[in-house]
Design a protein around this motif. Structure first.
Motif, short mmCIF file in Angstrom:
data_model
loop_
_atom_site.label_atom_id
_atom_site.label_comp_id
_atom_site.label_asym_id
_atom_site.label_seq_id
_atom_site.Cartn_x
_atom_site.Cartn_y
_atom_site.Cartn_z
N SER A 56 53.88 44.04 39.91
CA SER A 56 54.02 45.04 38.85
C SER A 56 53.61 46.42 39.35
O SER A 56 53.02 46.56 40.43
CB SER A 56 53.17 44.66 37.64
OG SER A 56 51.79 44.81 37.93
N ASP B 1 51.25 48.23 38.41
CA ASP B 1 49.80 48.36 38.56
C ASP B 1 49.24 47.31 39.52
O ASP B 1 48.06 46.99 39.50
CB ASP B 1 49.09 48.28 37.21
CG ASP B 1 49.47 47.05 36.41
OD1 ASP B 1 50.33 46.28 36.88
OD2 ASP B 1 48.92 46.86 35.32
N LYS C 198 49.67 44.04 39.89
CA LYS C 198 49.32 42.71 39.44
C LYS C 198 50.50 41.79 39.73
O LYS C 198 51.64 42.24 39.85
CB LYS C 198 49.00 42.71 37.94
CG LYS C 198 47.76 43.50 37.59
CD LYS C 198 47.50 43.49 36.08
CE LYS C 198 46.25 44.30 35.74
NZ LYS C 198 46.01 44.34 34.28
N LYS D 148 45.06 47.55 47.41
CA LYS D 148 46.09 48.01 46.47
C LYS D 148 46.52 49.43 46.79
O LYS D 148 47.70 49.79 46.62
CB LYS D 148 45.58 47.91 45.04
CG LYS D 148 45.45 46.48 44.53
CD LYS D 148 44.97 46.45 43.08
CE LYS D 148 44.83 45.02 42.58
NZ LYS D 148 44.34 44.97 41.18
N ASN E 152 44.12 35.94 46.08
CA ASN E 152 44.52 37.29 45.72
C ASN E 152 45.71 37.66 46.59
O ASN E 152 45.56 37.99 47.78
CB ASN E 152 43.37 38.28 45.93
CG ASN E 152 43.72 39.68 45.43
OD1 ASN E 152 44.77 40.23 45.73
ND2 ASN E 152 42.83 40.26 44.64
N CYS F 124 47.85 40.20 46.62
CA CYS F 124 47.93 41.58 47.13
C CYS F 124 47.08 41.73 48.39
O CYS F 124 47.53 42.31 49.39
CB CYS F 124 47.48 42.57 46.05
SG CYS F 124 48.68 42.83 44.75
#
Length: 445
Positions: free
Chosen positions: A14, A16, A18, A344, A390, A392
């Motif tokens: 997404s 942001d 996620k 990120k 995780n 990312c």
């Protein structure tokens, strides 16, 4: 309703950063039409092409903010060499290129980029850029292209110099021929090769013409100490201050490297909304460590560039890892700040950061309904990526360009199951080997 492509039951990165599980995506008429839970899109649309997204992550394609397509056939020649590489190798090489050489080089560049997950790039400028434009159009990629622009410098660069008027005229001709071509995928920008090879007259003219044509400017900036010293000696200003004095510093300026920026430089560039590109592997091996954390604090948009393939591969994942480790080691560890550059933030640089730098932040760089479909699918069900707590973090830490299985640019499928659909790979590889031998012999390097 009909659409061109459906990607079924994939994970989605997404805006942001996620991970959205079990999503399907519809693409039609160059744009993302829908991002919905798996099953809903299939009920709403019938597609000409359906891609199975199970075990894959759909994410924005990478945008390389600074590269040199014409240096593809210089691969392996500039590593382990003493300075100045630019005058000893790059200038003799580039100045000897024929239009046919450049087309083959650009074809190979686009081929490597597509297979590594790049959907767009900004070329800092070379010779015969019409051939690069033709290669981009044929490959399906998106690009901001710049003609090499210089009118001064050491005698060895004489073959690449032109008068101010000729530099501008030739860029204008390129703009009129190719701006908006390839269904809007090609942009033509003005260039400043670097302040040591562009007179103040030429720099000022570039700024004026870019404003007139409402287009971008691509420049090398604060790459090494010689450049800063040159400006101080000749203009009594640092390079960023000099560009500001010439009327060039602004939102349409993309600057590459940015290793030797002072605190004042960073403040000035933030105020002027200049777009910054880091080239981690190039910078760390030749120039130093940029003040990336400070730039981010000031709100500067940062993208990533590979700086061409003369000494590295074109792999965004590698660039992100190198930047992460270098910045943490140089700026983080001395003050016990291991999160000085979050994962990120790195993914943001590789995607939306490059899109903004190329002038298309409103249209590409995120997976959102209504945006242009510049997207890649990454095979995440592999031992080096799966399972993960995780995704990312793991993408940045362990991802590879070869993990990209499919690529969609401007709504068109250009790679499926690792096979590039727009370029004859075997022919390009064979042509490239032949042309490399001829160029090396001709250039005397």
């Amino acid at each position: 309703m009909n659409c061109d492509i459906i990607i079924s039951d994939c994970s989605v990165l997404s805006k942001d950063f996620k991970i959205l599980e079990h999503r399907s995506v519809a693409i039609g008429d160059t744009r993302i039409l829908a991002v919905r839970p798996a099953g809903e899109v299939e009920q709403l649309y019938e597609a000409d092409e359906v891609l199975d997204g199970s075990g894959k992550l759909l994410m924005p394609g990478f945008n390389d903010g600074h590269t040199h397509t014409c240096q593809q056939l210089l691969r392996g020649r500039t590593a382990d060499e003493y300075p100045m590489i630019w005058t000893r190798f790059l200038v003799p090489f580039e100045s000897s290129l024929t239009p046919e050489d450049v087309r083959v080089s650009a074809d190979l560049h686009c081929l490597e980029m597509i297979k590594a997950g790049f959907t767009g790039f900004a070329d800092a400028g070379g010779v015969h850029m019409d051939q690069v434009a033709e290669a981009v159009i044929a490959s399906g990629m998106r690009a901001a292209l710049t003609k090499s622009t210089m009118d001064s410098g050491p005698a060895i660069t004489d073959r690449m110099k032109e008068s101010c008027e000729d530099n501008i005229r030739h860029t204008e001709e390129l703009y009129r021929a190719y701006q908006g071509s390839g269904d809007g995928r090609v942009d033509i920008w003005f260039g400043i090769r670097q302040v040591m090879t562009c007179s103040s007259k030429l720099v000022r003219m570039v700024g004026e013409k870019a404003a007139e044509y409402h287009t971008g400017i691509h420049a090398h900036l604060c790459e090494h100490k010689d450049e800063v010293s040159f400006c101080l000696q000749n203009y009594r200003m640092r390079p960023a201050e000099f560009l500001n004095e010439m009327g060039v510093l602004g939102p349409n300026l993309l600057t590459a490297h940015n290793v030797l920026l002072s605190e004042h430089d960073i403040t000035l560039m933030a105020e002027k909304q200049v777009k910054v590109i880091h080239c981690p592997r190039s910078n760390f091996s030749n120039h130093g460590f940029p003040k990336t954390p400070r730039m981010l604090e000031c709100g500067i948009n940062i993208g990533i560039g590979c700086d061409g393939a003369s000494s590295v591969s074109l792999d965004m994942f590698e660039e992100l890892r190198i930047l992460k480790h270098g910045i943490v080691s140089y700026w983080g560890l001395p003050v016990f700040d291991p999160v000085v550059l979050p994962m990120k933030e790195l993914l943001k640089m590789a995607t939306i950061g490059g899109a903004v730098a190329m002038g298309h932040g409103d249209e590409i760089g995120t997976v959102e309904e209504g945006k242009l479909a510049d997207l890649i699918l990454v095979n995440i069900r592999q031992p080096h990526l799966y399972p993960t707590q995780n995704l990312c973090n793991t993408l940045v830490a362990a991802g590879r360009g070869s993990d990209v299985t499919d690529s969609i640019i401007n709504g068109r499928l250009v790679m499926k199951d690792r096979q590039v659909l727009t370029i004859d790979e075997e022919k390009v590889l064979a042509d490239s080997a032949q042309h490399m031998e001829e160029i090396v012999r001709r250039a005397g390097i």
